[in-house]
Design a protein around this motif. Structure first.
Motif, PDB file in Angstrom:
ATOM      1  N   ARG A  85       0.853  -1.181   0.000  1.00 41.00           N
ATOM      2  CA  ARG A  85       0.000   0.000   0.000  1.00 41.00           C
ATOM      3  C   ARG A  85       0.897   1.242   0.000  1.00 41.00           C
ATOM      4  O   ARG A  85       2.069   1.184   0.396  1.00 41.00           O
ATOM      5  CB  ARG A  85      -0.923   0.033   1.232  1.00 41.00           C
ATOM      6  CG  ARG A  85      -1.562  -1.265   1.616  1.00 41.00           C
ATOM      7  CD  ARG A  85      -2.368  -1.927   0.526  1.00 41.00           C
ATOM      8  NE  ARG A  85      -3.501  -1.153   0.029  1.00 41.00           N
ATOM      9  CZ  ARG A  85      -4.334  -1.611  -0.927  1.00 41.00           C
ATOM     10  NH1 ARG A  85      -4.156  -2.807  -1.481  1.00 41.00           N
ATOM     11  NH2 ARG A  85      -5.323  -0.874  -1.351  1.00 41.00           N
ATOM     12  N   ASN A 136      -3.777   3.768   2.972  1.00 38.73           N
ATOM     13  CA  ASN A 136      -3.935   2.332   2.726  1.00 38.73           C
ATOM     14  C   ASN A 136      -4.923   2.054   1.606  1.00 38.73           C
ATOM     15  O   ASN A 136      -5.032   0.935   1.139  1.00 38.73           O
ATOM     16  CB  ASN A 136      -4.413   1.632   3.998  1.00 38.73           C
ATOM     17  CG  ASN A 136      -3.334   1.621   5.055  1.00 38.73           C
ATOM     18  OD1 ASN A 136      -2.168   1.386   4.751  1.00 38.73           O
ATOM     19  ND2 ASN A 136      -3.713   1.902   6.278  1.00 38.73           N
ATOM     20  N   ARG A 137      -5.664   3.073   1.205  1.00 39.71           N
ATOM     21  CA  ARG A 137      -6.625   2.885   0.112  1.00 39.71           C
ATOM     22  C   ARG A 137      -5.918   2.634  -1.218  1.00 39.71           C
ATOM     23  O   ARG A 137      -6.526   2.152  -2.157  1.00 39.71           O
ATOM     24  CB  ARG A 137      -7.493   4.144  -0.023  1.00 39.71           C
ATOM     25  CG  ARG A 137      -8.762   4.107   0.806  1.00 39.71           C
ATOM     26  CD  ARG A 137      -9.416   5.458   0.901  1.00 39.71           C
ATOM     27  NE  ARG A 137      -9.730   6.078  -0.373  1.00 39.71           N
ATOM     28  CZ  ARG A 137     -10.105   7.351  -0.515  1.00 39.71           C
ATOM     29  NH1 ARG A 137     -10.235   8.114   0.542  1.00 39.71           N
ATOM     30  NH2 ARG A 137     -10.363   7.845  -1.695  1.00 39.71           N
ATOM     31  N   ALA A 139      -3.248   0.965  -3.693  1.00 36.89           N
ATOM     32  CA  ALA A 139      -2.332  -0.133  -4.005  1.00 36.89           C
ATOM     33  C   ALA A 139      -1.168   0.438  -4.819  1.00 36.89           C
ATOM     34  O   ALA A 139      -1.338   1.416  -5.544  1.00 36.89           O
ATOM     35  CB  ALA A 139      -3.067  -1.192  -4.809  1.00 36.89           C
ATOM     36  N   ASP A 191      -1.816 -10.918  -1.090  1.00 37.98           N
ATOM     37  CA  ASP A 191      -1.830  -9.773  -1.992  1.00 37.98           C
ATOM     38  C   ASP A 191      -1.570 -10.280  -3.399  1.00 37.98           C
ATOM     39  O   ASP A 191      -0.564 -10.930  -3.667  1.00 37.98           O
ATOM     40  CB  ASP A 191      -0.746  -8.774  -1.561  1.00 37.98           C
ATOM     41  CG  ASP A 191      -0.832  -7.468  -2.319  1.00 37.98           C
ATOM     42  OD1 ASP A 191      -1.896  -6.811  -2.225  1.00 37.98           O
ATOM     43  OD2 ASP A 191       0.142  -7.104  -2.996  1.00 37.98           O
ATOM     44  N   TYR A 212      -6.207  -7.443  -2.038  1.00 43.28           N
ATOM     45  CA  TYR A 212      -5.457  -7.490  -0.774  1.00 43.28           C
ATOM     46  C   TYR A 212      -6.403  -7.985   0.295  1.00 43.28           C
ATOM     47  O   TYR A 212      -7.514  -7.481   0.443  1.00 43.28           O
ATOM     48  CB  TYR A 212      -4.948  -6.096  -0.430  1.00 43.28           C
ATOM     49  CG  TYR A 212      -4.342  -5.959   0.948  1.00 43.28           C
ATOM     50  CD1 TYR A 212      -2.980  -6.080   1.132  1.00 43.28           C
ATOM     51  CD2 TYR A 212      -5.139  -5.703   2.056  1.00 43.28           C
ATOM     52  CE1 TYR A 212      -2.419  -5.957   2.397  1.00 43.28           C
ATOM     53  CE2 TYR A 212      -4.590  -5.579   3.330  1.00 43.28           C
ATOM     54  CZ  TYR A 212      -3.225  -5.706   3.484  1.00 43.28           C
ATOM     55  OH  TYR A 212      -2.675  -5.577   4.744  1.00 43.28           O
ATOM     56  N   ARG A 233      -9.540  -5.659   0.173  1.00 48.73           N
ATOM     57  CA  ARG A 233      -9.481  -4.499  -0.712  1.00 48.73           C
ATOM     58  C   ARG A 233      -9.299  -4.965  -2.139  1.00 48.73           C
ATOM     59  O   ARG A 233      -8.517  -5.876  -2.409  1.00 48.73           O
ATOM     60  CB  ARG A 233      -8.292  -3.602  -0.368  1.00 48.73           C
ATOM     61  CG  ARG A 233      -8.314  -3.001   0.997  1.00 48.73           C
ATOM     62  CD  ARG A 233      -7.155  -2.030   1.108  1.00 48.73           C
ATOM     63  NE  ARG A 233      -7.164  -1.345   2.362  1.00 48.73           N
ATOM     64  CZ  ARG A 233      -6.299  -1.577   3.342  1.00 48.73           C
ATOM     65  NH1 ARG A 233      -5.358  -2.475   3.192  1.00 48.73           N
ATOM     66  NH2 ARG A 233      -6.361  -0.880   4.452  1.00 48.73           N
ATOM     67  N   THR A 235      -8.721  -3.411  -6.111  1.00 44.05           N
ATOM     68  CA  THR A 235      -8.495  -2.255  -6.972  1.00 44.05           C
ATOM     69  C   THR A 235      -8.473  -2.713  -8.414  1.00 44.05           C
ATOM     70  O   THR A 235      -7.818  -3.702  -8.751  1.00 44.05           O
ATOM     71  CB  THR A 235      -7.144  -1.567  -6.645  1.00 44.05           C
ATOM     72  OG1 THR A 235      -7.109  -1.269  -5.259  1.00 44.05           O
ATOM     73  CG2 THR A 235      -6.958  -0.291  -7.442  1.00 44.05           C
ATOM     74  N   GLU A 259     -13.301  -1.475  -0.574  1.00 41.23           N
ATOM     75  CA  GLU A 259     -12.719  -1.892   0.702  1.00 41.23           C
ATOM     76  C   GLU A 259     -13.814  -2.383   1.627  1.00 41.23           C
ATOM     77  O   GLU A 259     -14.865  -1.732   1.740  1.00 41.23           O
ATOM     78  CB  GLU A 259     -12.115  -0.663   1.386  1.00 41.23           C
ATOM     79  CG  GLU A 259     -10.648  -0.701   1.544  1.00 41.23           C
ATOM     80  CD  GLU A 259     -10.124   0.577   2.187  1.00 41.23           C
ATOM     81  OE1 GLU A 259      -9.056   0.999   1.762  1.00 41.23           O
ATOM     82  OE2 GLU A 259     -10.769   1.134   3.080  1.00 41.23           O
TER      83      GLU A 259
END
Lengths: 714, 217
Positions: A85, A136-137, A139, A191, A212, A233, A235, A259
């Motif tokens: 992250r 942390n949002r 990647a 991940d 993740y 999470r 993305t 998330e």
């Protein structure tokens, strides 16, 4: 002669459409210093490429030529640090202090996370909680590089760019590529990354997928709140580019991030345990079409559209009953045109105009169905002048005209002097601002779960308190109530002065001094009491503060394979009004017996949650198919708790202990296409459950990746 | 009735005599705060340790920690706790319950009490301001303001701790009109505020122990 020039120009455009053009700016607009080319043979030997940056000036510039110093974090260093992250990689950078609480934020030059603008490919991210954009949002699996500009940059980027800017540049290299990686680590952390790029003719299409998942961890045995909860999470990011003609290019970026955080909370009250289940959902959507057109070899214009939507939903259930449900939706739409004109080797201009429509809907506002909106019109202009070969001057400004609050004018001027081929000096002064956010304007929140206190936004407070008073629900009004008025943007004036010294290709030394004077800081103040005795708070422009310090960075390539680097920041901060109070002898602290005595200025430590000394150290070894590194991050103690109750932070207060975190990683390449990496973060197993809730103890991970590249046949 | 009054007077004389003997003591006073209630005087300054002010015994229906609800009455003149049965008399000067402090006047008692809060150093205060600044209790508003950062203490919500604000001297007029200055240094047993990381059980069981010093002006 003219024909020949034209011929080369066409050749150039042709070439750029395959490779370099993807960087969105033709080489015509990069000012190449002839002196630089002499280094190239050395550069090759040490495997260093001449890097370019875009964030400092909004146009592509060679790093060595830019008057406003920019730090680059490369894809390679992100990978070799095993970062997943954005927060993972930023915490290892000099002068960046990661904060916990409302997500992981970044403190730059001693200023709170609220004042750093976070962008992806030059477009801002929205969705802050209490001013913090959770790092942390994001990647980092498809990042080409991260550019960091410290000091006020509002002259180019407007609100929030008060302490600086972090711009994430995604990898848009047009080739045919498939790259996947899978990582597994402690706390069942999985991940997965998959990057695919397909390029044919005038089209390039790329997709990035990241998933993740982690079980989270708990380092607080008796905690009420979570440390890090189970999370998933996802993305998805798409990028399409189309070279419509030799002069026109269209890029479309689409990003969707999701998330889900699950949390179980056990509250123990006098032996009775209440279990609650919490769920948090965050959805982040970004759409960014860009058209770039070259009107001539000297004139380029870019039209950018950007729409983003951030949705957060947080709920808590106790034995089946929803006791808490918090919703927020933030929309941001922007249209912007930027035109770059390159007059000659000595002068170039950039100018832009834009319109923003922004809206927030939240059940913490009075009418949760109504969207609160703000419109911003802005213009900016910048010129870069090289009066003589050794000097570069950049001057610019931006004017933001807001619908909801006072307009903001942000000028900036910077200069660079190349004393010798190896020594450069630079200086800049600029003004940055942060507009009051929707929460500070419209919040209408009463916490029934915790004593019934209320927080009203500045535009709501007067109205709500008047209403409560008319129905006899106000116990008393505080003096700060009468100070309530229209909120103004918070301002910072930043001065930066630095030097960069590279006696040879093996050694690079940077030193910079900074000072930020911040005015109009918005603070939460008690304005009234409910009839029940519960407090009512609102927001006021009150505080004035400064942050100042020194940052230095040194890297040495001992051999072509072996490198050492070290960074250090010294930071001093203060609330100017508190300093005045101390100097006037009106601030007290306690003696050994707990009784009051007058406090000395020398005991004052300034703003809380700031370390005076921060350092990092990195050792790395790398050859063609093997690498290993050791990274150390150090922070001196920081004030966390006003233990003596005098309302400010001094040496008698509660501090988090100084700590050092050590991370190691190693990786090996197999058969060109496979790579394996192992690592251990926080080897020393340093844990501070009260002050570093996001720092897990010692964790291990292993990553396997596969990459298939096919050079574009052109 | 009369007998009672005589006994009371005798007790007061005795206690003041006891205090006087301590005033003139030549042996060093043990000031170590081991959590027990203690009163000692040195150079006219009286220090009180661990005056229990309605310690928490349970939880209310709303989940709030509560005590018995009774104040602890204290005579600054006699340096002693006054029995609960004397709450309606002029025998006490200050009373404590949780963070609330009463003075003997107005809605609180029949005396000539009152108070105001002075910002400064205990040692520097030598006189009262003009009478107009002295307020009397008018429940629910008291001469010594209640609430965080309003009177004598600040409440740290996230850590659930009460801390006396340094530099707040409580200027108290006793039930008989005697003027005192008083400084609270701690609200916890043994004069030690629990760590922020302590459990809430510890934070709740050790609070409401007043540690303070005062002096007649």
């Amino acid at each position: 002669m003219k024909g020949l020039k034209y011929f080369f120009f066409v050749i150039f455009l042709f070439a750029s459409s395959t490779a370099t053009y993807a960087q969105k700016s033709p080489a015509l607009f990069t000012t190449v210093n002839p002196a630089d080319s002499s280094h190239h043979s050395h550069l090759k030997q040490y495997n260093i490429k001449e890097e370019t940056v875009v964030t400092a000036t909004r146009t592509e510039r060679k790093l060595s030529n830019v008057a406003i110093p920019t730090k680059i974090i490369t894809q390679k260093s992100i990978k070799q640090a095993g970062s997943m992250r954005l927060s993972d990689i930023l915490q290892e950078q000099s002068g960046l202090f990661l904060t916990s609480g409302f997500g992981t934020g970044v403190q730059m030059q001693g200023l709170n996370p609220d004042y750093t603008l976070i962008m992806i490919n030059g477009e801002p991210l929205v969705g802050r909680t209490s001013g913090v954009l959770d790092l942390n949002r994001l990647a980092v699996g498809n990042i080409k590089k991260i550019e960091i500009v410290k000091g006020p940059s509002s002259s180019l980027y407007g609100s929030e760019a008060m302490a600086g800017v972090i711009n994430i540049i995604t990898d848009q290299t047009p080739n045919n590529k498939l790259a996947t990686s899978l990582r597994y680590g402690t706390y069942n952390t999985k991940d997965f990354n998959c990057n695919t790029t397909f390029s044919k003719g005038k089209f390039t299409f790329s997709h990035f997928l990241n998933s993740y998942q982690s079980d989270g961890f708990s380092i607080r045995p008796y905690a009420v709140e979570r440390t890090v909860a189970p999370i998933w999470r996802l993305t998805n990011q798409f990028h399409t580019s189309y070279q419509a003609s030799a002069k026109t290019k269209i890029d479309i970026d689409l990003r969707y991030a999701y998330e889900h955080i699950q949390n179980e909370i056990a509250v123990t009250n006098n032996g009775i345990i209440t279990y609650s289940k919490g769920n948090e959902y965050h959805k982040d959507f970004n759409l960014n079409p860009v058209i770039t057109h070259l009107f001539s070899s000297k004139l380029k214009s870019t039209l950018r559209l950007y729409a983003t939507n951030y949705n957060a939903d947080q709920n808590l259930n106790t034995s089946g009953n929803s006791i808490y449900d918090d919703q927020l939706n933030h929309q941001f739409v922007r249209v912007e045109n930027q035109t770059d004109y390159y007059l000659n080797d000595k002068i170039s201009f950039n100018a832009g105009i834009g319109y923003v429509q922004e809206g927030v809907k939240s059940n913490r506002y009075e009418l949760n169905s109504a969207r609160r909106t703000n419109n911003i019109n802005y213009v900016f202009a910048q010129t870069e002048i090289k009066p003589i070969e050794k000097i570069t001057i950049i001057a610019g400004f931006r004017y933001d005209n807001n619908q909801l609050f006072a307009a903001a004018f942000s000028p900036k001027i910077a200069a660079m002097y190349k004393a010798t081929e190896h020594l450069k000096f630079n200086a800049s002064i600029g003004r940055g601002f942060k507009a009051p956010d929707f929460r500070q304007l419209y919040l209408n929140f009463t916490n029934t779960a915790a004593g019934g206190y209320s927080v009203f936004g500045a535009l709501e407070a007067q109205k709500q308190i008047d209403f409560l008073q008319s129905i006899g629900q106000i116990l008393s009004i505080e003096s700060d109530f009468y100070k309530l008025k229209e909120l103004h943007p918070e301002y910072a004036t930043g001065i930066n002065f630095g030097l960069q010294y590279n006696p040879n290709q093996q050694i690079q030394f940077d030193l910079s001094f900074f000072r930020n004077d911040v005015e109009n800081l918005i603070d939460t103040r008690l304005v009234a009491y409910h009839k029940s005795g519960a407090q009512i708070f609102s927001y006021l422009n009150l505080k004035n503060a400064y942050t100042q310090g020194v940052e230095s960075q040194m890297s040495v390539k001992i051999t072509p394979q072996f490198a050492v680097s070290a960074g250090y920041q010294y930071l001093l901060t203060a609330d100017k009004d508190q300093v005045k109070e101390i100097e006037a002898g009106r601030v007290y602290t306690i003696d050994a017996g707990g009784f009051a005595r007058r406090m000395e200025l020398s005991e004052y430590v300034g703003l809380p949650n700031r370390s005076k000394h921060m350092a990092n150290f990195k050792l790395s070894y790398e050859n063609e198919n093997y690498f290993t590194n050791l990274r150390v991050i150090y922070r001196s103690k920081w004030a966390v708790n006003d233990k003596d109750g005098n309302g400010l932070y001094n040496s008698n207060d509660g501090f988090a202990n100084a700590f050092a975190q050590i991370n190691i990683a190693a990786g090996k390449q197999f058969y060109k296409q496979f790579r394996a990496q192992i690592g251990c973060d926080n080897i020393g197993n340093y844990i501070d459950m009260a002050n570093l809730p996001n720092l897990a103890g010692r964790t291990f991970y292993t990553t396997l990746s596969y990459q298939f590249n096919q050079k574009n046949k052109k | 009735m009369k007998k009672n009054q005589i006994l009371m007077a005798m007790a007061m004389v005795a206690s003041s005599f006891y205090a006087c003997t301590e005033d003139n003591t030549t042996t060093p006073i043990d000031t170590t705060n081991n959590g027990t209630f203690k009163v000692y005087t040195l150079n006219d300054v009286t220090e009180v340790q661990n005056l229990i002010a309605d310690t928490i015994i349970g939880t209310s229906a709303q989940g709030q920690p509560v005590g018995t609800g009774h104040f602890t009455f204290f005579s600054l003149k006699n340096r002693a706790v006054v029995p609960l049965t004397d709450s309606a008399t002029s025998n006490w000067d200050v009373a404590f319950r949780g963070t609330t402090i009463l003075t003997n006047a107005g809605t609180s008692g029949p005396g000539m009490g009152g108070a105001y809060t002075h910002v400064g150093i205990f040692a520097d205060v030598s006189s009262f301001n003009a009478d107009s600044t002295i307020r009397t209790d008018a429940a629910p508003v008291y001469a010594i303001k209640t609430g965080s950062n309003k009177g004598w203490y600040v409440y740290d919500g996230p850590n659930n701790l009460i801390t006396p604000i340094p530099g707040r001297v409580l200027m108290i007029r006793g039930a008989d009109g005697t003027l005192y200055k008083l400084e609270i240094n701690n609200y916890y047993k043994g004069g030690v505020t629990p760590l922020t990381t302590a459990t809430s059980a510890i934070k709740l069981s050790t609070q409401r122990y007043y540690n303070f010093r005062y002096k007649a002006l």
